[in-house]
Design a protein around this motif. Structure first.
Motif, PDB file in Angstrom:
ATOM      1  N   PHE A  64      10.590  72.911  22.614  1.00 26.74           N
ATOM      2  CA  PHE A  64      10.007  72.216  21.589  1.00 26.74           C
ATOM      3  C   PHE A  64       8.763  72.526  21.201  1.00 26.74           C
ATOM      4  O   PHE A  64       8.222  72.906  19.818  1.00 26.74           O
ATOM      5  N   MET A  65       7.937  72.645  22.109  1.00 26.17           N
ATOM      6  CA  MET A  65       6.569  73.163  21.986  1.00 26.17           C
ATOM      7  C   MET A  65       6.208  74.345  21.321  1.00 26.17           C
ATOM      8  O   MET A  65       5.405  74.732  20.749  1.00 26.17           O
ATOM      9  N   LEU A  66       7.177  75.230  21.835  1.00 29.98           N
ATOM     10  CA  LEU A  66       6.945  76.555  21.325  1.00 29.98           C
ATOM     11  C   LEU A  66       7.380  76.813  20.000  1.00 29.98           C
ATOM     12  O   LEU A  66       6.527  77.317  19.067  1.00 29.98           O
ATOM     13  N   ALA A  67       8.366  76.114  19.599  1.00 25.62           N
ATOM     14  CA  ALA A  67       8.850  76.071  17.983  1.00 25.62           C
ATOM     15  C   ALA A  67       7.949  75.326  17.089  1.00 25.62           C
ATOM     16  O   ALA A  67       7.526  75.852  16.115  1.00 25.62           O
ATOM     17  N   MET A  68       7.707  74.064  17.559  1.00 21.95           N
ATOM     18  CA  MET A  68       6.411  73.367  16.701  1.00 21.95           C
ATOM     19  C   MET A  68       5.190  73.951  16.850  1.00 21.95           C
ATOM     20  O   MET A  68       4.395  73.948  15.712  1.00 21.95           O
ATOM     21  N   GLY A  69       4.778  74.417  17.910  1.00 23.73           N
ATOM     22  CA  GLY A  69       3.305  75.242  17.938  1.00 23.73           C
ATOM     23  C   GLY A  69       3.587  76.606  16.937  1.00 23.73           C
ATOM     24  O   GLY A  69       2.337  76.666  16.462  1.00 23.73           O
ATOM     25  N   LEU A  70       4.561  77.325  16.963  1.00 25.70           N
ATOM     26  CA  LEU A  70       4.716  78.577  16.179  1.00 25.70           C
ATOM     27  C   LEU A  70       4.539  78.158  14.783  1.00 25.70           C
ATOM     28  O   LEU A  70       3.829  78.792  13.899  1.00 25.70           O
ATOM     29  N   PHE A  71       5.276  77.184  14.535  1.00 24.23           N
ATOM     30  CA  PHE A  71       5.334  76.646  13.189  1.00 24.23           C
ATOM     31  C   PHE A  71       4.232  76.255  12.620  1.00 24.23           C
ATOM     32  O   PHE A  71       3.569  76.447  11.607  1.00 24.23           O
ATOM     33  N   SER A  72       3.367  75.191  13.559  1.00 26.51           N
ATOM     34  CA  SER A  72       2.043  74.724  13.245  1.00 26.51           C
ATOM     35  C   SER A  72       1.251  75.932  12.905  1.00 26.51           C
ATOM     36  O   SER A  72       0.367  75.762  11.692  1.00 26.51           O
ATOM     37  N   LEU A  73       1.153  76.818  13.864  1.00 27.52           N
ATOM     38  CA  LEU A  73       0.186  77.851  13.675  1.00 27.52           C
ATOM     39  C   LEU A  73       0.348  78.626  12.393  1.00 27.52           C
ATOM     40  O   LEU A  73      -0.407  79.157  11.725  1.00 27.52           O
ATOM     41  N   GLY A  74       1.701  79.101  12.094  1.00 24.59           N
ATOM     42  CA  GLY A  74       2.019  79.876  10.956  1.00 24.59           C
ATOM     43  C   GLY A  74       1.527  79.239   9.527  1.00 24.59           C
ATOM     44  O   GLY A  74       1.254  79.737   8.667  1.00 24.59           O
ATOM     45  N   THR A  75       1.653  77.811   9.570  1.00 22.39           N
ATOM     46  CA  THR A  75       1.643  76.847   8.388  1.00 22.39           C
ATOM     47  C   THR A  75       0.152  76.975   8.315  1.00 22.39           C
ATOM     48  O   THR A  75      -0.409  77.052   7.003  1.00 22.39           O
ATOM     49  N   LEU A  76      -0.800  76.862   9.142  1.00 23.21           N
ATOM     50  CA  LEU A  76      -2.272  76.830   9.119  1.00 23.21           C
ATOM     51  C   LEU A  76      -2.742  77.890   8.668  1.00 23.21           C
ATOM     52  O   LEU A  76      -3.718  78.116   7.751  1.00 23.21           O
ATOM     53  N   LEU A  77      -2.144  79.128   9.216  1.00 20.74           N
ATOM     54  CA  LEU A  77      -2.567  80.495   8.970  1.00 20.74           C
ATOM     55  C   LEU A  77      -2.237  80.896   7.532  1.00 20.74           C
ATOM     56  O   LEU A  77      -2.990  81.568   6.597  1.00 20.74           O
ATOM     57  N   ALA A  78      -1.078  80.306   7.141  1.00 20.52           N
ATOM     58  CA  ALA A  78      -0.709  80.530   5.567  1.00 20.52           C
ATOM     59  C   ALA A  78      -1.788  79.665   4.617  1.00 20.52           C
ATOM     60  O   ALA A  78      -2.022  80.482   3.697  1.00 20.52           O
ATOM     61  N   ALA A  79      -2.027  78.647   5.148  1.00 20.41           N
ATOM     62  CA  ALA A  79      -2.896  77.655   4.305  1.00 20.41           C
ATOM     63  C   ALA A  79      -4.380  78.552   4.063  1.00 20.41           C
ATOM     64  O   ALA A  79      -4.793  78.398   2.871  1.00 20.41           O
ATOM     65  N   ALA A  80      -4.691  79.098   5.168  1.00 25.49           N
ATOM     66  CA  ALA A  80      -6.168  80.043   4.763  1.00 25.49           C
ATOM     67  C   ALA A  80      -6.095  81.218   4.591  1.00 25.49           C
ATOM     68  O   ALA A  80      -7.250  81.960   4.635  1.00 25.49           O
ATOM     69  N   ALA A  81      -4.731  81.599   4.436  1.00 23.22           N
ATOM     70  CA  ALA A  81      -4.594  83.152   4.328  1.00 23.22           C
ATOM     71  C   ALA A  81      -5.577  83.921   3.272  1.00 23.22           C
ATOM     72  O   ALA A  81      -5.468  83.319   1.850  1.00 23.22           O
ATOM     73  N   PRO A  82      -6.459  84.768   3.361  1.00 19.55           N
ATOM     74  CA  PRO A  82      -7.187  85.515   2.227  1.00 19.55           C
ATOM     75  C   PRO A  82      -6.759  86.340   1.485  1.00 19.55           C
ATOM     76  O   PRO A  82      -7.046  86.844   0.192  1.00 19.55           O
ATOM     77  N   GLY A  83      -5.520  86.788   1.979  1.00 15.49           N
ATOM     78  CA  GLY A  83      -4.908  87.970   1.416  1.00 15.49           C
ATOM     79  C   GLY A  83      -3.117  88.129   1.645  1.00 15.49           C
ATOM     80  O   GLY A  83      -2.842  87.265   2.358  1.00 15.49           O
ATOM     81  N   PHE A  84      -2.537  89.125   0.903  1.00 15.74           N
ATOM     82  CA  PHE A  84      -1.173  89.020   1.218  1.00 15.74           C
ATOM     83  C   PHE A  84      -0.732  89.125   2.080  1.00 15.74           C
ATOM     84  O   PHE A  84       0.098  88.671   2.770  1.00 15.74           O
ATOM     85  N   GLY A  85      -1.172  90.324   2.979  1.00 13.90           N
ATOM     86  CA  GLY A  85      -0.699  90.662   4.297  1.00 13.90           C
ATOM     87  C   GLY A  85      -0.871  89.670   5.380  1.00 13.90           C
ATOM     88  O   GLY A  85       0.192  89.590   6.155  1.00 13.90           O
ATOM     89  N   LEU A  86      -1.890  88.745   5.047  1.00  7.58           N
ATOM     90  CA  LEU A  86      -2.174  87.692   6.413  1.00  7.58           C
ATOM     91  C   LEU A  86      -0.865  86.412   6.098  1.00  7.58           C
ATOM     92  O   LEU A  86      -0.466  85.921   6.889  1.00  7.58           O
ATOM     93  N   LEU A  87      -0.736  86.388   4.839  1.00 10.47           N
ATOM     94  CA  LEU A  87       0.390  85.396   4.340  1.00 10.47           C
ATOM     95  C   LEU A  87       1.706  85.680   4.732  1.00 10.47           C
ATOM     96  O   LEU A  87       2.503  84.987   5.206  1.00 10.47           O
ATOM     97  N   LEU A  88       1.784  87.106   4.916  1.00 11.68           N
ATOM     98  CA  LEU A  88       3.315  87.692   5.242  1.00 11.68           C
ATOM     99  C   LEU A  88       3.380  87.420   6.853  1.00 11.68           C
ATOM    100  O   LEU A  88       4.300  86.966   7.205  1.00 11.68           O
ATOM    101  N   VAL A  89       2.390  87.605   7.526  1.00  9.35           N
ATOM    102  CA  VAL A  89       2.335  87.628   8.870  1.00  9.35           C
ATOM    103  C   VAL A  89       2.528  86.046   9.179  1.00  9.35           C
ATOM    104  O   VAL A  89       3.291  85.695  10.214  1.00  9.35           O
TER     105      VAL A  89
END
Length: 480
Positions: free
Chosen positions: A82-107
């Motif tokens: 559970f911590m792996l799943a929600m940790g990855l999802f939360s990290l990806g969500t925060l990264l998407a919100a702050a993404a300065p460009g298309f490449g980072l949003l894709l990651v």
């Protein structure tokens, strides 16, 4: 199993509730991006083909990661997974919100999808382990809210956000909910891993990438470009990889070392229900794609109005799911699934005949509500009938197989129905037909094909029976 009488104890109920809420958040995110793609294309100044990768990469990652979840769930504790799943999802969500460009949003989308892929098999496996078979219908009813309602309301929510806020709020609103679920849920979950020393089969992992990822990618290309040489090559490699993956699993499962144990298919209710579920996902995803296209391209509605028109159906599915689950526990699958599949055939056929340039919007909403009723009668019984007969040792593998084939069914449904739509529009244009009429003909053909798939569901539903509860897990089974 910690069960007294017919009620779950509070700890098990809290565990399942946390997982259902978390799963709803991550699955909602799967379709929330679709409406935003034109906005993001303008924001990042990229082509239409490039921006589609935000949706495609999510499906690809899901298809590649899900088959490995059977292994993860057997090797690690519920809390750890559970911590792996929600940790990855939360990290990806925060990264998407702050993404300065298309490449980072894709990651960021890849990281989000990795967490999402783990979440659904974790939820289903935990329910199978904690809830006795005669009580699973009502719990699985809540799971079907996650699987069917969350994707349906995703576009509505994103339409509302984009109407008055920046696209980044699609992630900024989700992130605090995901983080709260992570911090509230982690202490409540079991931190003791099962006694399994099953090794990870690296060849299985390497074969699963072109097999499942290649199938989803090939099908998504098929819906966009038709069957060109490159798409055909991708699909051929994917099918060959899938054959090799299957043969390897059949060999490894004799030692209980399979990445994805295929002995689940020796249980007839599992195989029949899974076949029906794949056809249901073809119909569901086809409608999720085709109906908004019709409303926007033929009727001229904007994304917000389209989302609001489809919202009542999604809410109806959510309201009905727990009641259908309780009924399932009493009467079994056939009294629910036979009427559900028959209604679905009639609605899809109705779409193919009634959609035109002047069709009353009330008629479209009524059809969508009726389709939502039909799907409510199908999803909960199908999930529960598929997973009920599996012994403890196959719970995690059954959940992973079910989630994998859901993804493939959705991709196949999109490819098939969008392909039919595009070919009919192309044929109409070549014949010099009116562009709007050519589109209407295309949508009619797409819904007609979906109704044929639904006929297959009626046939399967006739053969489904209520599965017997498997014998309690032995110590040896728990060790696997």
């Amino acid at each position: 199993m910690t069960e007294t009488g017919t009620k779950l104890n509070p700890k098990d109920l809290a565990t399942i509730t946390v997982l259902i809420v978390s799963a709803f958040v991550v699955i909602l995110n799967e379709t929330i991006m679709n409406v935003a793609l034109p906005v993001l294309m303008h924001e990042f100044q990229v082509s239409e083909e490039a921006i589609q990768w935000l949706a495609t990469i999510f499906m690809l990652t899901m298809a590649v990661v899900i088959p490995a979840t059977g292994f993860l769930l057997q090797r690690f504790s519920t809390r750890g997974v559970f911590m792996l799943a929600m940790g990855l999802f939360s990290l990806g969500t925060l990264l998407a919100a702050a993404a300065p460009g298309f490449g980072l949003l894709l990651v960021a989308r890849v990281i989000q999808a990795s967490g999402t892929a783990i979440m659904m098999p974790l939820l289903m496996t935990t329910i199978l382990d904690l809830v006795p078979a005669h009580r699973r219908g009502v719990i699985m009813g809540n799971v079907s809210i996650v699987i069917s309602v969350a994707p349906a309301i995703g576009p509505t929510i994103s339409g509302l956000i984009l109407h008055s806020l920046s696209w980044r709020f699609m992630f900024l609103i989700v992130a605090p909910i995901a983080l709260a679920a992570l911090f509230i849920g982690s202490p409540r979950l079991n931190k003791v891993a099962e006694a399994s020393t099953m090794p990870l089969s690296i060849p299985s992992v390497l074969l699963s990438i072109p097999a499942f990822g290649g199938l989803v990618f090939g099908l998504s290309r098929l819906s966009a470009n038709g069957l060109d040489g490159q798409t055909l090559s991708i699909l051929v490699v994917a099918v060959l990889s899938l054959v090799a993956f299957t043969m390897l699993q059949l060999r490894l499962q004799k030692k209980n070392h399979a990445l994805l144990d295929l002995r689940t298919f020796t249980y007839r209710p599992f195989t029949l229900s899974l076949s029906l579920m794949v056809l249901a996902m073809v119909a569901l995803f086809g409608v999720i794609i085709l109906l908004p296209l019709y409303l926007q391209n033929v009727r001229g509605l904007d994304t917000l109005a389209t989302g609001l028109m489809l919202l009542p159906g999604g809410l109806l599915m959510g309201l009905l799911a727990p009641f259908v689950g309780r009924l399932f526990d009493r009467v079994g699958p056939r009294p629910l699934m036979i009427p559900g599949t028959v209604i679905l055939v009639l609605v899809l056929f109705g779409y193919s005949r009634l959609l035109g340039a002047e069709t009353a919007l009330g008629v479209i909403i009524a059809l969508h509500l009726t389709m939502s009723l039909a799907l409510s009668l199908i999803f909960t019984p199908a999930f529960t009938t598929a997973l009920n007969p599996l012994p403890h040792s196959l719970h995690s593998h059954g959940s992973a197989v079910l989630s994998t084939l859901q993804q493939l069914g959705g991709a196949a449904g999109t490819a098939l129905l969008v392909g039919v739509l595009a070919s009919r529009i192309g044929a109409g244009a070549a014949a010099g037909a009116d562009p709007i009429q050519a589109q209407i003909d295309g949508f009619s053909a797409g819904f007609l094909v979906a109704s044929v798939c639904a006929v297959g569901m009626v046939v399967i539903a006739l053969f489904l029976t209520k599965a017997r509860e498997p014998a309690p897990a032995t110590a040896a089974e728990h060790a696997h």
